[in-house]
Design an enzyme around this catalytic site. Sequence first.
Site, mmCIF file in Angstrom:
data_model
loop_
_atom_site.group_PDB
_atom_site.id
_atom_site.type_symbol
_atom_site.label_atom_id
_atom_site.label_comp_id
_atom_site.label_asym_id
_atom_site.label_seq_id
_atom_site.Cartn_x
_atom_site.Cartn_y
_atom_site.Cartn_z
ATOM 1 N N SER A 141 31.182 46.197 38.210
ATOM 2 C CA SER A 141 31.033 45.486 36.946
ATOM 3 C C SER A 141 30.761 44.019 37.247
ATOM 4 C CB SER A 141 32.330 45.606 36.129
ATOM 5 O OG SER A 141 32.344 44.725 35.022
ATOM 6 N N TYR A 154 41.419 46.139 35.185
ATOM 7 C CA TYR A 154 39.999 46.487 35.300
ATOM 8 C C TYR A 154 39.314 45.580 36.309
ATOM 9 C CZ TYR A 154 35.213 47.542 33.780
ATOM 10 O OH TYR A 154 33.887 47.914 33.743
#
Length: 253
Positions: A141, A154
């Site tokens: 990401s 995350y």
Amino acid sequence: MRLQNKVALITGGTSGIGQATAILFAKEGASLAITGRNEKRGHAVANQILQSGGKAIFIRTDVRKAAECGRAVDETLNSFGKLDILFNNAGVFYPQTTLECSEEEWDLQIDINLKGTFLMSKFALPGMIEQCGGVIINNSSGWGIVGGDKAVAYCASKGGVVLLTKAMAIDHGRQGIRVNCICPGDVDTPMLPEDARVRGMKWEDYLAGCANRPLGRIGTTDEIAKAVLFLASDDSSFMTGAALVVDGGGIAD
């Protein structure tokens, strides 16, 4: 037909980026093994590929469990005879600060996003080494490179994926295996509306925030799938250990 005669295994292939990538890979000539935990959606994606003249199977898999990861690779090899491309795409996201994140939610994100990538690679690598070639693409990401708000677990998991990618690239480059990762920004998947809901934001306000980025919009799953195809194909034959950012300029802003 950039993936003609190739066999690809895609985790989290039942929706979003995984589904779009599976369909694109099939159009480019690959045979597909799709994993996920939702059997209904998994079989629907596989059937869509089959009805279009491609080759695909669905394998129900929880990437947190070593035995299931090993079985997914074995079933891929039994069905298609080899494994050329692994796309570690399965992932989850819960927007929380350190104070808000429970131990269970921390473990879930680390186990699926990071440990699952490790386990699937661990079982895919022996066959790739034996055939002297293969490609592994990990889904990280933009928040695996820079931090993000209310995303502590995350960010930790996706940052781990970036460095796992680089370490694997170093270890296995001389065995003919390329390992890269994709770093998407905000993409039109079911994950975004859920993020907006948990943050207490209206969807239109959430999208307005995304519009402040250089390209002024969120990305599509097809746009990310094309970047994954680039990393999977010989078009990126001199790339390994790279973190390819595809985020509309989000982390450049």
